[in-house]
Motif scaffolding. Sequence first.
Motif, mmCIF file in Angstrom:
data_model
loop_
_atom_site.group_PDB
_atom_site.id
_atom_site.type_symbol
_atom_site.label_atom_id
_atom_site.label_comp_id
_atom_site.label_asym_id
_atom_site.label_seq_id
_atom_site.Cartn_x
_atom_site.Cartn_y
_atom_site.Cartn_z
ATOM 1 N N UNK A 119 0.831 -1.200 0.000
ATOM 2 C CA UNK A 119 0.000 0.000 0.000
ATOM 3 C C UNK A 119 0.870 1.256 0.000
ATOM 4 N N UNK A 120 1.909 1.257 0.829
ATOM 5 C CA UNK A 120 2.811 2.414 0.910
ATOM 6 C C UNK A 120 3.633 2.561 -0.370
ATOM 7 N N UNK A 121 4.004 1.460 -1.000
ATOM 8 C CA UNK A 121 4.709 1.536 -2.280
ATOM 9 C C UNK A 121 3.817 2.166 -3.345
ATOM 10 N N UNK A 122 2.538 1.812 -3.357
ATOM 11 C CA UNK A 122 1.603 2.403 -4.313
ATOM 12 C C UNK A 122 1.451 3.904 -4.081
ATOM 13 N N UNK A 123 1.418 4.323 -2.830
ATOM 14 C CA UNK A 123 1.342 5.756 -2.517
ATOM 15 C C UNK A 123 2.598 6.473 -2.998
ATOM 16 N N UNK A 124 3.751 5.842 -2.802
ATOM 17 C CA UNK A 124 5.017 6.434 -3.227
ATOM 18 C C UNK A 124 5.028 6.618 -4.744
ATOM 19 N N UNK A 125 4.549 5.619 -5.478
ATOM 20 C CA UNK A 125 4.502 5.709 -6.938
ATOM 21 C C UNK A 125 3.602 6.847 -7.404
ATOM 22 N N UNK A 126 2.510 7.115 -6.679
ATOM 23 C CA UNK A 126 1.593 8.192 -7.054
ATOM 24 C C UNK A 126 2.227 9.569 -6.909
ATOM 25 N N UNK A 127 3.016 9.761 -5.856
ATOM 26 C CA UNK A 127 3.593 11.094 -5.619
ATOM 27 C C UNK A 127 4.984 11.263 -6.226
ATOM 28 N N UNK A 128 5.574 10.191 -6.697
ATOM 29 C CA UNK A 128 6.955 10.215 -7.187
ATOM 30 C C UNK A 128 7.167 11.279 -8.270
ATOM 31 N N UNK A 129 6.286 11.333 -9.247
ATOM 32 C CA UNK A 129 6.459 12.268 -10.369
ATOM 33 C C UNK A 129 6.170 13.718 -9.996
ATOM 34 N N UNK A 130 5.502 13.944 -8.884
ATOM 35 C CA UNK A 130 5.219 15.317 -8.471
ATOM 36 C C UNK A 130 6.402 15.964 -7.763
ATOM 37 N N UNK A 131 7.378 15.162 -7.383
ATOM 38 C CA UNK A 131 8.552 15.684 -6.680
ATOM 39 C C UNK A 131 9.609 16.127 -7.691
ATOM 40 N N UNK A 132 10.205 17.289 -7.447
ATOM 41 C CA UNK A 132 11.111 17.884 -8.429
ATOM 42 C C UNK A 132 12.550 17.390 -8.330
ATOM 43 N N UNK A 133 13.060 17.248 -7.130
ATOM 44 C CA UNK A 133 14.474 16.906 -6.982
ATOM 45 C C UNK A 133 14.639 15.481 -6.470
ATOM 46 N N UNK A 134 15.832 14.969 -6.678
ATOM 47 C CA UNK A 134 16.150 13.624 -6.195
ATOM 48 C C UNK A 134 16.127 13.594 -4.664
ATOM 49 N N UNK A 135 16.529 14.687 -4.048
ATOM 50 C CA UNK A 135 16.508 14.778 -2.578
ATOM 51 C C UNK A 135 15.073 14.677 -2.043
ATOM 52 N N UNK A 136 14.130 15.377 -2.689
ATOM 53 C CA UNK A 136 12.723 15.293 -2.292
ATOM 54 C C UNK A 136 12.218 13.861 -2.437
ATOM 55 N N UNK A 137 12.604 13.206 -3.514
ATOM 56 C CA UNK A 137 12.174 11.822 -3.746
ATOM 57 C C UNK A 137 12.734 10.886 -2.679
ATOM 58 N N UNK A 138 13.999 11.077 -2.340
ATOM 59 C CA UNK A 138 14.629 10.220 -1.335
ATOM 60 C C UNK A 138 13.976 10.433 0.031
ATOM 61 N N UNK A 139 13.703 11.703 0.374
ATOM 62 C CA UNK A 139 13.043 11.999 1.653
ATOM 63 C C UNK A 139 11.652 11.379 1.710
#
Length: 155
Positions: A119-139
């Motif tokens: 469930x959490x992986x699916x949530x991560x996939x949904x917001x992944x493209x909305x994040x601009x930087x690699x740091x935001x994605x890692x956080x």
Amino acid sequence: MLSIINRKHICRYITFEITLGDKSDRPFPLKTTALYYAIQQKVQQLYGDFGAAAIKAGFSAKYCNAHTRIALVKTRHGPHNFLLKAIPTIKDIAGRSVSVKIIYVGATLKHCFYFIKKYQQQKLEKVWNTLRTERERKNMENALMTLVSAMKDYT
């Protein structure tokens, strides 16, 4: 067929998601004690002393993720029906307006943890493209995919 002795030890694990009702940016440090108290209070309100007594033995809040607001409680089979009806009606946890949605009910902690991870992986996939930087994605990945040590044994 299970004997009466074995039947009383069957548990249900209820996984649910908590959404803040006030839409504020204030952090909501979700704690197992606040969750436990809110559920107990709601069961008492809906079912009185009988319901409160029925869930008391074997009821515990097992997991709360403050970032994803996913929580997991354990209860005995039978009294779990009180929780299934009470949890979605909770409107307040620790003084914050909330909405609660049950997302999974399982017979084992292991299957609930598998479900939470997916469930959490699916949530991560949904917001992944909305994040601009690699740091935001890692956080974001660290916040969503951080599992408590007990959960790591099952994943």
